[in-house]
Scaffold this motif. Structure first.
Motif, mmCIF file in Angstrom:
data_model
loop_
_atom_site.group_PDB
_atom_site.id
_atom_site.type_symbol
_atom_site.label_atom_id
_atom_site.label_comp_id
_atom_site.label_asym_id
_atom_site.label_seq_id
_atom_site.Cartn_x
_atom_site.Cartn_y
_atom_site.Cartn_z
ATOM 1 N N SER A 1 0.930 -1.148 0.016
ATOM 2 C CA SER A 1 -0.144 -0.020 0.071
ATOM 3 C C SER A 1 1.014 1.123 -0.059
ATOM 4 O O SER A 1 2.158 1.169 0.223
ATOM 5 C CB SER A 1 -1.039 -0.027 1.252
ATOM 6 O OG SER A 1 -0.166 0.337 2.451
ATOM 7 N N ASP B 1 -6.948 9.948 0.265
ATOM 8 C CA ASP B 1 -8.125 8.920 0.601
ATOM 9 C C ASP B 1 -8.000 7.518 0.187
ATOM 10 O O ASP B 1 -8.982 6.853 0.013
ATOM 11 C CB ASP B 1 -9.346 9.575 -0.263
ATOM 12 C CG ASP B 1 -9.441 10.906 0.320
ATOM 13 O OD1 ASP B 1 -9.562 11.333 1.603
ATOM 14 O OD2 ASP B 1 -9.874 11.799 -0.478
ATOM 15 N N ARG B 2 -6.668 7.084 -0.267
ATOM 16 C CA ARG B 2 -6.306 5.914 -0.950
ATOM 17 C C ARG B 2 -5.223 5.520 -0.315
ATOM 18 O O ARG B 2 -4.375 4.753 -1.108
ATOM 19 C CB ARG B 2 -6.485 5.938 -2.129
ATOM 20 C CG ARG B 2 -5.774 7.154 -3.092
ATOM 21 C CD ARG B 2 -6.069 7.306 -4.449
ATOM 22 N NE ARG B 2 -5.364 6.379 -5.194
ATOM 23 C CZ ARG B 2 -5.078 6.360 -6.543
ATOM 24 N NH1 ARG B 2 -5.407 7.568 -7.009
ATOM 25 N NH2 ARG B 2 -4.411 5.287 -7.381
ATOM 26 N N VAL C 1 -3.612 11.349 -2.663
ATOM 27 C CA VAL C 1 -3.704 10.151 -2.236
ATOM 28 C C VAL C 1 -4.151 9.935 -0.966
ATOM 29 O O VAL C 1 -4.171 8.993 -0.451
ATOM 30 C CB VAL C 1 -2.231 9.361 -2.355
ATOM 31 C CG1 VAL C 1 -1.664 9.262 -3.793
ATOM 32 C CG2 VAL C 1 -1.117 9.973 -1.436
ATOM 33 N N HIS D 1 -4.431 3.088 1.576
ATOM 34 C CA HIS D 1 -4.162 1.832 1.686
ATOM 35 C C HIS D 1 -4.573 0.861 0.580
ATOM 36 O O HIS D 1 -4.522 -0.323 0.398
ATOM 37 C CB HIS D 1 -5.073 1.307 2.825
ATOM 38 C CG HIS D 1 -5.012 1.848 4.118
ATOM 39 N ND1 HIS D 1 -3.770 1.416 4.806
ATOM 40 C CD2 HIS D 1 -5.436 3.014 4.668
ATOM 41 C CE1 HIS D 1 -3.546 2.299 5.877
ATOM 42 N NE2 HIS D 1 -4.418 3.186 5.829
ATOM 43 N N GLU D 2 -4.451 1.834 -0.640
ATOM 44 C CA GLU D 2 -4.587 1.095 -1.983
ATOM 45 C C GLU D 2 -2.979 0.835 -2.260
ATOM 46 O O GLU D 2 -2.203 1.461 -1.833
ATOM 47 C CB GLU D 2 -5.325 1.959 -2.609
ATOM 48 C CG GLU D 2 -6.587 1.726 -2.717
ATOM 49 C CD GLU D 2 -7.530 2.861 -3.659
ATOM 50 O OE1 GLU D 2 -6.829 3.392 -4.667
ATOM 51 O OE2 GLU D 2 -8.369 3.430 -3.055
#
Ligand code: ATP
Ligand code: MG
Length: 271
Positions: A119, A159-160, A157, A162-163
């Motif tokens: 991530s 809001d993401r 990034v 953990h992507e």
């Protein structure tokens, strides 16, 4: 609060640079790959809070010299480095130097963005975790956010987190790699053609970032682009056939270089 204008900040940085506190000093640095000699007695000092660009034709030894600065050449079999390189007052080739710690102090960003297949958050937290820089989760969250902020990537990034890092665009991946380098609070950041895999817009973002990072770090960048060297650096070093031809103020280098070979290279006569 003491607010300085951008121009005043630049001026203060230039003053600091001209006071010539050298962050790293390279003395008679030679490198051999087996029998083949790739660098010949290079004497090159790196100034603090300065972007130093390394230029010169393909195969002249730019990457080889850059790798000397954090002992990445150690990882290449058959490679031998002689001479002396210091970081502040530490001889980095001294046998008592902890190479892992050295590479945290002198971080590196490579040509191709190479995020871990993990991530975004873990890409950043990995270094601080192994170096014990965070006491708890809140600390780590703070380091991750600050590093992404520094690399100009936070708003894209946040809001993401953990992507996967590999799901970002090429330019975002390269800024993630810069954030990863920044996360362990390095003193020097080495960049080997960091924009060569990026499109012009992503390149412009990374160049702007390099410009800003100068306030807090010492940067050495290898580039094939004269325009890029002129845009981002204050000092430029020209290599040719394993020798340091000239090192000078970037402005002077591109208007009135001391060496004919620099002139020829800049005019596109070879390389
Ligand atoms: N791992 C290696 N093993 C053997 N020789 C090498 C190795 N890496 C580089 N060389 C040689 O050392 C010399 C300098 O190479 P280096 O990669 O430092 O050049 P460069 O200026 O970074 O070139 P480029 O602009 O193409 O990246 C070249 O002759 C190259 O072939
Ligand atoms: Mg190279």
């Amino acid at each position: 609060m003491n607010m300085m204008s951008e121009a005043a900040v630049e001026k203060a940085l230039d003053q600091k640079m001209n006071d010539a506190s050298y962050k790293m000093i390279g003395k008679d640095v030679s490198v051999y790959y087996g029998e083949k000699r790739a660098l010949f007695d290079v004497n090159l000092n790196v100034r603090e809070n300065t972007v130093t660009a390394l230029i010169g034709p393909s195969g002249c030894g730019k990457s080889t010299f850059l790798r000397c600065l954090n002992r990445m050449n150690d990882t290449i079999e058959n490679c031998r480095v002689t001479g002396r390189i210091t970081l502040d007052t530490d001889d980095i080739y001294d046998q008592n130097i902890d190479v892992v710690e050295l590479r945290a102090r002198v971080g590196m960003v490579f040509q191709k963005p190479n995020p871990f297949p993990k991530s975004i958050y873990e890409n950043i937290s990995y270094g601080p975790r192994i170096h014990g820089l965070a006491r708890n989760k809140a600390d780590m969250d703070q380091i991750v956010e600050a590093s992404l902020q520094r690399a100009g990537l936070w708003t894209e990034v946040k809001d993401r987190l953990h992507e996967s890092g590999t799901g970002l665009s090429g330019g975002q991946q390269q800024r993630l790699c810069i954030a990863r380098a920044v996360a362990v609070s390095p003193e020097v950041i080495l960049m080997d053609e960091p924009c060569s895999a990026l499109d012009p817009i992503a390149t412009a973002k990374v160049e702007e970032l390099i410009h800003e990072l100068r306030a807090n770090y010492t940067i050495v960048i290898v580039t094939h682009s004269m325009q890029q060297a002129a845009r981002v650096s204050q000092r430029t070093a020209m290599f040719h056939l394993g020798q340091l031809v000239e090192e000078n103020d970037t402005d002077k280098m591109f208007t009135n270089p001391d060496d004919q070979r620099t002139q020829d290279y800049i005019m596109g006569r070879f390389g």
